[in-house]
Enzyme design. Structure first.
Site, mmCIF file in Angstrom:
data_model
loop_
_atom_site.group_PDB
_atom_site.id
_atom_site.type_symbol
_atom_site.label_atom_id
_atom_site.label_comp_id
_atom_site.label_asym_id
_atom_site.label_seq_id
_atom_site.Cartn_x
_atom_site.Cartn_y
_atom_site.Cartn_z
ATOM 1 N N ARG A 84 -3.490 -7.600 19.366
ATOM 2 C CA ARG A 84 -4.031 -8.649 18.493
ATOM 3 C C ARG A 84 -2.789 -9.420 18.237
ATOM 4 O O ARG A 84 -1.981 -9.102 17.446
ATOM 5 C CB ARG A 84 -4.731 -7.788 17.315
ATOM 6 C CG ARG A 84 -5.032 -8.849 16.315
ATOM 7 C CD ARG A 84 -5.514 -8.280 15.051
ATOM 8 N NE ARG A 84 -6.130 -9.356 13.995
ATOM 9 C CZ ARG A 84 -5.660 -9.315 12.690
ATOM 10 N NH1 ARG A 84 -5.270 -8.422 12.128
ATOM 11 N NH2 ARG A 84 -6.039 -10.467 11.906
ATOM 12 N N HIS A 128 -3.940 -17.053 10.580
ATOM 13 C CA HIS A 128 -3.109 -15.714 10.140
ATOM 14 C C HIS A 128 -2.177 -16.649 9.239
ATOM 15 O O HIS A 128 -0.949 -16.522 9.509
ATOM 16 C CB HIS A 128 -2.436 -14.708 11.048
ATOM 17 C CG HIS A 128 -2.050 -13.511 10.549
ATOM 18 N ND1 HIS A 128 -2.709 -12.424 11.027
ATOM 19 C CD2 HIS A 128 -1.220 -13.412 9.153
ATOM 20 C CE1 HIS A 128 -2.020 -11.610 10.198
ATOM 21 N NE2 HIS A 128 -1.453 -11.998 9.293
ATOM 22 N N GLU A 173 -7.878 -12.081 6.521
ATOM 23 C CA GLU A 173 -7.782 -11.940 5.197
ATOM 24 C C GLU A 173 -7.890 -12.976 4.323
ATOM 25 O O GLU A 173 -7.103 -13.483 3.612
ATOM 26 C CB GLU A 173 -6.570 -11.213 4.799
ATOM 27 C CG GLU A 173 -6.271 -9.877 5.632
ATOM 28 C CD GLU A 173 -5.045 -9.139 5.327
ATOM 29 O OE1 GLU A 173 -4.196 -9.381 4.415
ATOM 30 O OE2 GLU A 173 -5.148 -7.955 5.440
ATOM 31 N N ASN A 298 -8.465 -4.171 7.844
ATOM 32 C CA ASN A 298 -7.273 -4.297 7.489
ATOM 33 C C ASN A 298 -7.192 -3.082 6.308
ATOM 34 O O ASN A 298 -7.447 -3.537 5.087
ATOM 35 C CB ASN A 298 -6.423 -5.643 7.033
ATOM 36 C CG ASN A 298 -6.409 -6.609 8.290
ATOM 37 O OD1 ASN A 298 -6.989 -6.075 9.355
ATOM 38 N ND2 ASN A 298 -5.987 -7.628 8.173
ATOM 39 N N TYR A 300 -4.529 -0.320 4.427
ATOM 40 C CA TYR A 300 -3.539 0.284 4.135
ATOM 41 C C TYR A 300 -3.499 1.464 2.897
ATOM 42 O O TYR A 300 -2.664 2.259 3.030
ATOM 43 C CB TYR A 300 -2.402 -0.960 3.685
ATOM 44 C CG TYR A 300 -2.124 -1.757 4.777
ATOM 45 C CD1 TYR A 300 -2.831 -2.768 5.068
ATOM 46 C CD2 TYR A 300 -0.918 -1.567 5.537
ATOM 47 C CE1 TYR A 300 -2.479 -3.784 6.086
ATOM 48 C CE2 TYR A 300 -0.720 -2.463 6.838
ATOM 49 C CZ TYR A 300 -1.608 -3.606 7.152
ATOM 50 O OH TYR A 300 -1.328 -4.290 8.279
ATOM 51 N N GLU A 358 -5.920 -3.668 11.373
ATOM 52 C CA GLU A 358 -4.470 -3.521 11.072
ATOM 53 C C GLU A 358 -4.517 -2.159 10.024
ATOM 54 O O GLU A 358 -5.504 -1.875 9.297
ATOM 55 C CB GLU A 358 -3.972 -4.580 9.928
ATOM 56 C CG GLU A 358 -3.327 -6.050 10.431
ATOM 57 C CD GLU A 358 -3.274 -6.823 9.344
ATOM 58 O OE1 GLU A 358 -2.547 -6.637 8.499
ATOM 59 O OE2 GLU A 358 -3.270 -8.296 9.673
HETATM 60 C C1 LIG Z 1 -2.752 -4.984 1.090
HETATM 61 O O1 LIG Z 1 -2.429 -5.412 2.256
HETATM 62 C C2 LIG Z 1 -2.953 -6.329 3.289
HETATM 63 O O2 LIG Z 1 -4.235 -5.677 3.793
HETATM 64 C C3 LIG Z 1 -2.096 -6.631 4.123
HETATM 65 C C4 LIG Z 1 -1.037 -5.916 4.637
HETATM 66 N N1 LIG Z 1 -0.398 -6.768 5.631
HETATM 67 C C5 LIG Z 1 -1.212 -7.959 5.924
HETATM 68 N N2 LIG Z 1 -2.498 -7.526 5.067
HETATM 69 C C6 LIG Z 1 -1.182 -9.066 6.566
HETATM 70 O O3 LIG Z 1 -2.355 -9.094 7.616
HETATM 71 C C7 LIG Z 1 -0.144 -8.860 7.694
HETATM 72 O O4 LIG Z 1 0.426 -9.924 8.068
HETATM 73 C C8 LIG Z 1 1.181 -8.080 6.654
HETATM 74 O O5 LIG Z 1 2.252 -7.851 7.562
HETATM 75 C C9 LIG Z 1 0.511 -6.752 6.586
HETATM 76 C C10 LIG Z 1 1.791 -5.810 5.695
HETATM 77 O O6 LIG Z 1 1.999 -6.007 4.700
#
Ligand SMILES: CO[C@H](O)c1c[n+]2c([nH]1)[C@H](O)[C@@H](O)[C@H](O)[C@H]2CO
Length: 453
Positions: A84, A128, A173, A298, A300, A358
């Site tokens: 991706r 992005h 996002e 995505n 985390y 992600e």
């Molecule tokens: C709360 O985290 C978000 O979902 C998020 C985390 N992240 C992201 N979005 C972005 O899509 C990436 O570009 C970042 O590098 C990556 C790591 O920070």
């Protein structure tokens, strides 16, 4: 279980499951103005003193713009069957609209062809976060014209690459674009304006719908939307904390998914924004309905939420779980949240196809020793979250792939190069790549459970 034992339990993912890694243009490419490209809002933001830690910029980043052949070979050595990436809008349209820069199109066509030669499925993100500076000067995403700009840009890429790219994502996002760029101001273009942020969010949704329609007209069949999702768990069973968690759930998880699937905003948005929330007509809301062919998730971490009237605009704040492990971003390691959010999508939106677009973690990596980088915490994070994804599959979630964030250590927005998410280390001086133990682990998991390339 040894570190090298892959994660997935006995039942393998379905055939055709994608095992990928993810990146984005401004974070890895470097050479932001090469070969006729125009500046983006992140080029300007990063060159504005004080906006990025250590005043780091994406001028070099991972030098992927020059090393893309090496990086495709690296993906193949990891056994990825998917990758991706995002396209830098200002490489294609230096002024954002009008004149097309053929050298920009050629870069991405060569990259896609090299991926396909290696049996790696490209997943292309159209946007992005790196809006052409020329469009920001014309109002950016706050402009009523922005959905049209985006649909025209998308159409150029559909026509150039639609015969070889099958998986498209319109926006990465929209919540972070809106909140980071227009509400909290920590991301480009750095505004802090609640009413503007609500209009930007609406225009992003219009842009997704417009780019989806222009894709259909070009025969593109799989157009998705990538959203950041984060379970909101109340800190207590008090009504105040329950309500605070529900408001933050609407604000983060449903602000964009409810409109594209249902043609309506969550009711809490009016409460959260008050008089800053525009009075959208029924037809304006209905026009937002553009169910994606797949949802890019995505994930985390999760949030534990307590009511706090001083924490505006939601009146809720995160409560740090001090007894739980956290990443270098101070995000709690909570793999069960991935299972929970995937099952939530399944139940709320009718079990749409989903890709984890992600998932990953930043940790303070040790220095390599004798060509080996033992990133134990990232390996453990990956293993626990692959297991969590497997639990969702067993619950009947239509999960079709997993993309680790990120292939490479890269430019982490306002943190610059201080936070490293890569399965592969990028040396800060010579940009040499070194596969970390987490990358080796992922390779072994793919060999053992993946469909292979
Ligand atoms: C709360 O985290 C978000 O979902 C998020 C985390 N992240 C992201 N979005 C972005 O899509 C990436 O570009 C970042 O590098 C990556 C790591 O920070």
């Amino acid at each position: 279980m040894s570190e090298r034992t892959p994660a997935m339990p006995t039942d393998s993912p379905p055939n055709g499951f994608l095992w990928g890694a993810a990146t984005s243009a401004y974070q890895i490419e470097g050479s932001p103005l090469a070969d006729g490209a125009g500046p983006s809002i992140w080029h300007r933001f990063a060159h504005t003193p004080g906006r990025v830690l250590n005043d780091d910029t994406g001028d070099i980043a991972c030098d992927h713009y020059s090393r893309w052949r090496e990086d495709v070979a690296l993906m193949a050595s990891l056994g990825l069957n998917a990758y991706r990436f995002s396209v830098a809008w200002a490489r294609i349209l230096p002024e954002g609209t009008g004149r097309v820069n053929q050298a920009g199109l050629d870069f991405y066509r060569h990259l896609v062809d090299a991926l396909l030669e290696q049996g790696i499925e490209p997943m292309l993100t159209l946007y992005h976060w790196d809006l052409p500076e020329a469009l920001d000067a014309r109002g950016g995403w706050a402009s009523d014209a922005s959905p049209g700009w985006f649909a025209d840009y998308a159409q150029i890429l559909y026509r150039a690459l639609g015969d070889r790219v099958r998986l498209w994502i319109t926006l990465n996002e929209p919540w972070v674009i809106t909140a980071g760029g227009y509400l909290y101001g920590d991301l480009a273009p750095g505004h802090c304006n609640p009413r503007e942020s609500a209009i930007v969010a609406h225009n992003l949704l219009r842009a997704h719908a417009a780019a989806s329609a222009s894709g259909r007209a070009e025969g593109i069949e799989r157009i998705g939307l990538a959203v950041n999702l984060e379970p909101q768990d109340p800190a207590s069973d008090s009504p105040e904390d329950q309500d605070a968690a529900a408001r933050r759930d609407a604000f983060i998880n449903r602000w964009f998914l409810d409109p594209v699937f249902f043609g309506r905003y969550p009711a809490q948005m009016q409460t959260i924004f008050g008089t800053d929330w525009p009075d959208f007509s029924a037809s304006e809301l209905d026009a937002l309905r553009a169910p994606p062919d797949f949802v890019g998730v995505n994930y985390y971490s999760r949030s534990v939420v307590r009511a706090d009237p001083t924490a505006q605009p939601v009146g809720a704040r995160r409560v740090r779980q001090d007894t739980r492990p956290h990443t270098a971003m101070d995000w709690e390691v909570h793999p069960q949240g991935l299972t929970d959010i995937l099952v939530w999508i399944q139940g709320r939106y009718g079990n749409p196809p989903v890709y984890i677009t992600e998932n990953g973690a930043a940790f303070e990596d040790p220095q390599p020793v004798a060509g080996r980088l033992r990133d134990r915490e990232r390996l453990a994070y990956l293993r626990s979250h692959l297991r969590a994804a497997s639990r969702a599959l067993r619950r009947g979630v239509d999960l079709r792939g997993y993309f680790a964030w990120s292939l490479l250590d890269n430019f982490e927005w306002s943190y610059g190069y201080a936070k490293r998410f890569g399965l592969v280390r990028v040396d800060p001086v010579d940009r040499q790549r070194l596969i970390k133990d987490s990358g080796r682990f992922y390779r072994d998991a793919i060999r053992r459970y993946g469909g292979g390339r």
